[in-house]
Design a protein around this motif. Structure first.
Motif, mmCIF file in Angstrom:
data_model
loop_
_atom_site.group_PDB
_atom_site.id
_atom_site.type_symbol
_atom_site.label_atom_id
_atom_site.label_comp_id
_atom_site.label_asym_id
_atom_site.label_seq_id
_atom_site.Cartn_x
_atom_site.Cartn_y
_atom_site.Cartn_z
ATOM 1 N N ASP A 1 0.702 -16.352 11.909
ATOM 2 C CA ASP A 1 -0.266 -16.013 12.952
ATOM 3 C C ASP A 1 -0.622 -17.254 13.741
ATOM 4 O O ASP A 1 -0.513 -18.384 13.224
ATOM 5 C CB ASP A 1 -1.553 -15.439 12.338
ATOM 6 C CG ASP A 1 -1.318 -14.147 11.568
ATOM 7 O OD1 ASP A 1 -0.235 -13.554 11.723
ATOM 8 O OD2 ASP A 1 -2.229 -13.745 10.827
ATOM 9 N N ASN B 1 0.651 -12.124 14.368
ATOM 10 C CA ASN B 1 -0.562 -11.853 15.146
ATOM 11 C C ASN B 1 -0.863 -13.011 16.083
ATOM 12 O O ASN B 1 -0.632 -14.181 15.736
ATOM 13 C CB ASN B 1 -1.781 -11.653 14.224
ATOM 14 C CG ASN B 1 -1.656 -10.419 13.358
ATOM 15 O OD1 ASN B 1 -1.477 -9.322 13.858
ATOM 16 N ND2 ASN B 1 -1.742 -10.606 12.042
ATOM 17 N N TYR C 1 -4.087 -14.568 18.263
ATOM 18 C CA TYR C 1 -5.523 -14.529 18.505
ATOM 19 C C TYR C 1 -5.888 -15.535 19.593
ATOM 20 O O TYR C 1 -5.246 -16.582 19.724
ATOM 21 C CB TYR C 1 -6.294 -14.885 17.231
ATOM 22 C CG TYR C 1 -6.012 -13.973 16.060
ATOM 23 C CD1 TYR C 1 -6.579 -12.702 15.992
ATOM 24 C CD2 TYR C 1 -5.189 -14.392 15.012
ATOM 25 C CE1 TYR C 1 -6.321 -11.867 14.916
ATOM 26 C CE2 TYR C 1 -4.931 -13.557 13.930
ATOM 27 C CZ TYR C 1 -5.497 -12.300 13.885
ATOM 28 O OH TYR C 1 -5.236 -11.473 12.819
#
Length: 244
Positions: free
Chosen positions: A86, A106, A108
C-alpha cells in the motif's frame, strides 16, 4: 494528566513559492523524481543508497505487508515488490503513467484514511519525512499501524548539514538557475520543511529502539541517513495524538 506537547512548532507552515517557480513546479518535480535531467539523474544514482537500505530487510519479491509513506513516482518498487503493498501519496500526479501501478494494493492520500490498527509488518519511507508539515502526527500514527514486531524504515537526506547544502547548490541548484532563471533555494525551503535533526528527534520520541546509518564518514559529514525503528512507545503515541 497528559504531558505537554513537545512539538509545538508543528504543523509547520510551508513557505510560499515565487510565481516563477509555481508555474513549473509540478513538471519540474516529476522530472526531478524521474531523473530526466543531468543533475537529477546523478541524484537518483546517489539516492539509490536510501532505497537499498530500506529494502535490505526483504528479498526483491516478498509477502510482508508494507505501507510506503510518500511513494512519489513509485520508483522504490524498482527495489522490492509485495502482493500486499500500500502507499500514501497526496501528489497524485506523480503516479500517472507509472509502470509500477500494477504492483499496488491500496492507494491513500493521507495516513488518516487507514483505520484498521495494527495493519503492517513494515512501514517505509524514502526522502519524504523532510517534506511533511505534520510529521510528529504521521510518525505517531505510523507507529500504531505497525504489527507487534513491525519496523518503520526511513531514509532521508541530511537536510540542514553543510555537505547536503553544498551538494545541491553545486548540481541541481546550478542546473535549475540556468534553465529557469530562478533560485533553487526557494524550492528547497518550500519542500524541505524539516531538517534531519528534527526528523531524528521525532523518531526517537515515538520509538524505543532505533538503528541508524549514515551515507558518509560521520553524522554531520553525510549526504543521507537511514533509520530502522522498532518497539514503538504506544502510550506516548496515543497521548500525543490525543492532544491534537
Amino acid at each position: 494528566m497528559l504531558e505537554k506537547n513537545p512539538f509545538d512548532k508543528f504543523p509547520k507552515i510551508r513557505p510560499t513559492l515565487p510565481d516563477k517557480i509555481k508555474v513549473i513546479y509540478t513538471s519540474h518535480y516529476k522530472q526531478n523524481r524521474e531523473g530526466k535531467t543531468a543533475a537529477s539523474s546523478l541524484s537518483q544514482k546517489m539516492e539509490a543508497w536510501m532505497h537499498r537500505k530500506v529494502a535490505m530487510d526483504v528479498v526483491t519479491n516478498h509477502t510482508r505487508c508494507t505501507l510506503e509513506i510518500g511513494a512519489g513516482t513509485l520508483n522504490h518498487l524498482n527495489y522490492e515488490h509485495s502482493e500486499k503493498y500500500d502507499i500514501i501519496e497526496p501528489f497524485i500526479e506523480l503516479l500517472e503513467k507509472s509502470n509500477n501501478l500494477k504492483f499496488l494494493r491500496n492507494i491513500y492520500l493521507d495516513i488518516n484514511e487507514i483505520e484498521q490498527y495494527p495493519t503492517y509488518d513494515r512501514i517505509i519511507s524514502i526522502a519524504t519525512f523532510e517534506h511533511i508539515t505534520n510529521l510528529p502526527e504521521v510518525v505517531a500514527k505510523a507507529a500504531l499501524l505497525l504489527n507487534a514486531k513491525g519496523h518503520l524504515r526511513v531514509s532521508i537526506p541530511n537536510e540542514g548539514s553543510f555537505l547536503w547544502k553544498l551538494g545541491w547548490k553545486m548540481t541541481t541548484g546550478i542546473e535549475f538557475r540556468l534553465k529557469h532563471k530562478a533560485n533553487y533555494g526557494d524550492l528547497m525551503k518550500h519542500g524541505h520543511v524539516n531538517n534531519a535533526h528534527e526528523v531524528e528527534e521525532i523518531l526517537y520520541y515515538f520509538f524505543d529502539k532505533i538503528d541508524k546509518e549514515n551515507f558518509g564518514i560521520s553524522s554531520s559529514l553525510s549526504l543521507y541517513k537511514f533509520y530502522n525503528c522498532s518497539n514503538p512507545k504506544l502510550d506516548i503515541c496515543k497521548n500525543y495524538l490525543s492532544t491534537l
